[in-house]
Design an enzyme around this catalytic site. Structure first.
Site, PDB file in Angstrom:
ATOM      1  N   ASP A   1      36.810 -29.087 -41.875  1.00 14.72           N
ATOM      2  CA  ASP A   1      37.412 -27.836 -41.406  1.00 14.72           C
ATOM      3  C   ASP A   1      37.845 -27.914 -39.953  1.00 14.72           C
ATOM      4  O   ASP A   1      38.969 -27.548 -39.610  1.00 14.72           O
ATOM      5  CB  ASP A   1      36.450 -26.650 -41.621  1.00 14.72           C
ATOM      6  CG  ASP A   1      35.050 -26.879 -41.039  1.00 14.72           C
ATOM      7  OD1 ASP A   1      34.790 -27.963 -40.494  1.00 14.72           O
ATOM      8  OD2 ASP A   1      34.220 -25.953 -41.140  1.00 14.72           O
ATOM      9  N   ASP A  40      35.432 -30.287 -33.365  1.00 12.64           N
ATOM     10  CA  ASP A  40      35.010 -29.589 -32.146  1.00 12.64           C
ATOM     11  C   ASP A  40      34.579 -30.662 -31.149  1.00 12.64           C
ATOM     12  O   ASP A  40      35.415 -31.220 -30.444  1.00 12.64           O
ATOM     13  CB  ASP A  40      33.892 -28.608 -32.533  1.00 12.64           C
ATOM     14  CG  ASP A  40      33.373 -27.777 -31.374  1.00 12.64           C
ATOM     15  OD1 ASP A  40      34.056 -27.693 -30.345  1.00 12.64           O
ATOM     16  OD2 ASP A  40      32.277 -27.204 -31.485  1.00 12.64           O
ATOM     17  N   LYS A  53      39.654 -28.076 -31.796  1.00 11.74           N
ATOM     18  CA  LYS A  53      39.461 -27.273 -30.581  1.00 11.74           C
ATOM     19  C   LYS A  53      39.810 -28.112 -29.378  1.00 11.74           C
ATOM     20  O   LYS A  53      39.334 -29.238 -29.237  1.00 11.74           O
ATOM     21  CB  LYS A  53      37.992 -26.846 -30.471  1.00 11.74           C
ATOM     22  CG  LYS A  53      37.701 -25.548 -31.143  1.00 11.74           C
ATOM     23  CD  LYS A  53      36.333 -25.031 -30.749  1.00 11.74           C
ATOM     24  CE  LYS A  53      35.784 -24.201 -31.873  1.00 11.74           C
ATOM     25  NZ  LYS A  53      34.415 -23.751 -31.640  1.00 11.74           N
ATOM     26  N   ASP A  91      32.579 -20.565 -41.149  1.00 11.90           N
ATOM     27  CA  ASP A  91      31.572 -19.501 -41.243  1.00 11.90           C
ATOM     28  C   ASP A  91      30.894 -19.207 -39.922  1.00 11.90           C
ATOM     29  O   ASP A  91      30.922 -20.009 -38.991  1.00 11.90           O
ATOM     30  CB  ASP A  91      30.478 -19.919 -42.226  1.00 11.90           C
ATOM     31  CG  ASP A  91      29.590 -21.016 -41.633  1.00 11.90           C
ATOM     32  OD1 ASP A  91      30.134 -22.054 -41.218  1.00 11.90           O
ATOM     33  OD2 ASP A  91      28.365 -20.820 -41.552  1.00 11.90           O
ATOM     34  N   ARG A 146      33.573 -16.887 -44.742  1.00  8.21           N
ATOM     35  CA  ARG A 146      34.374 -18.029 -45.212  1.00  8.21           C
ATOM     36  C   ARG A 146      35.594 -17.574 -46.011  1.00  8.21           C
ATOM     37  O   ARG A 146      36.581 -18.276 -46.130  1.00  8.21           O
ATOM     38  CB  ARG A 146      33.538 -18.941 -46.110  1.00  8.21           C
ATOM     39  CG  ARG A 146      32.400 -19.645 -45.416  1.00  8.21           C
ATOM     40  CD  ARG A 146      31.845 -20.747 -46.315  1.00  8.21           C
ATOM     41  NE  ARG A 146      30.518 -21.185 -45.904  1.00  8.21           N
ATOM     42  CZ  ARG A 146      30.264 -22.078 -44.955  1.00  8.21           C
ATOM     43  NH1 ARG A 146      31.250 -22.637 -44.298  1.00  8.21           N
ATOM     44  NH2 ARG A 146      29.035 -22.427 -44.650  1.00  8.21           N
TER      45      ARG A 146
END
Ligand code: IMP
Ligand code: MG
Length: 176
Positions: A92, A95, A123, A151, A157
């Protein structure tokens, strides 16, 4: 809660990402390995745009509690045979990058022919590892997002867009 990326923007990003995958993987059969649970919605959209023979497998990685990183644990129990296969790893969000790095290392241990990675979101300014995803859908600033599979404590979600959480959306946080 504030919408950061709309449903239409996500659809356009996945369309572009899928066309990059189609161009670069040039029709070869793929084994798509999805990192549960955050990648479910992205996975479902992406595989329907890949016009090649493909298998889908899942693994699970967990590291978050609320909005803070915890110890990473990876469960490979449901990983199908990948030895000698071309793997497309789907997650997903990229980061710090620790999850993707750790998962790639674990999958390398099963000797696939190749591994490339695709993330829905990256990100900006957070990366702490040397590797980067091969395919990126969207880039966002350093904010905590939910929806489209992502989430907060296992909720949100199902939102069909990406939203940022306001402090009023956050329940009580565990003591540090
Ligand atoms: P990383 O290991 O720091 O790259 O974190 C990757 C994982 O942390 C992702 O697969 C997500 O499950 C989770 N994560 C990171 N940022 C967010 C966010 O903004 N919202 C929801 N989950 C996140
Ligand atoms: Mg995740």
């Amino acid at each position: 809660m504030k919408v950061l990326i709309t449903t239409e923007e996500i659809a356009a990003a996945i369309e572009r990402l899928a066309s990059e995958v189609r161009a670069r993987e040039s029709g070869k059969p793929l084994t798509v390995i999805a990192v549960m649970t955050g990648s479910i919605v992205f996975l479902a959209d992406l595989i329907r745009k890949l016009d090649v023979p493909l298998r889908v497998g899942v693994i699970q990685a967990r590291s978050y509690s609320g909005t803070s990183r915890g110890e990473l644990s990876v469960n490979l129990d449901m990983l199908p045979e990948i030895t000698g296969h071309d793997v497309l790893l789907v997650d997903d969000i990229f980061d710090t990058g620790h999850t993707l790095q750790e998962v790639i290392q674990l999958l390398q241990g099963r000797s696939p022919r190749s591994i490339r990675s695709a993330v829905l979101v990256r990100k900006l300014g957070k990366q702490q590892v040397a590797i980067s995803p091969d395919y990126v859908g969207l880039e966002i600033p350093d904010v905590f997002v939910v929806g489209y599979g992502l989430d907060y404590n296992d909720t949100y979600r199902n939102l069909p867009y990406l939203a940022t959480l306001e402090s009023t959306d956050l329940g009580p946080q565990p003591a540090p």
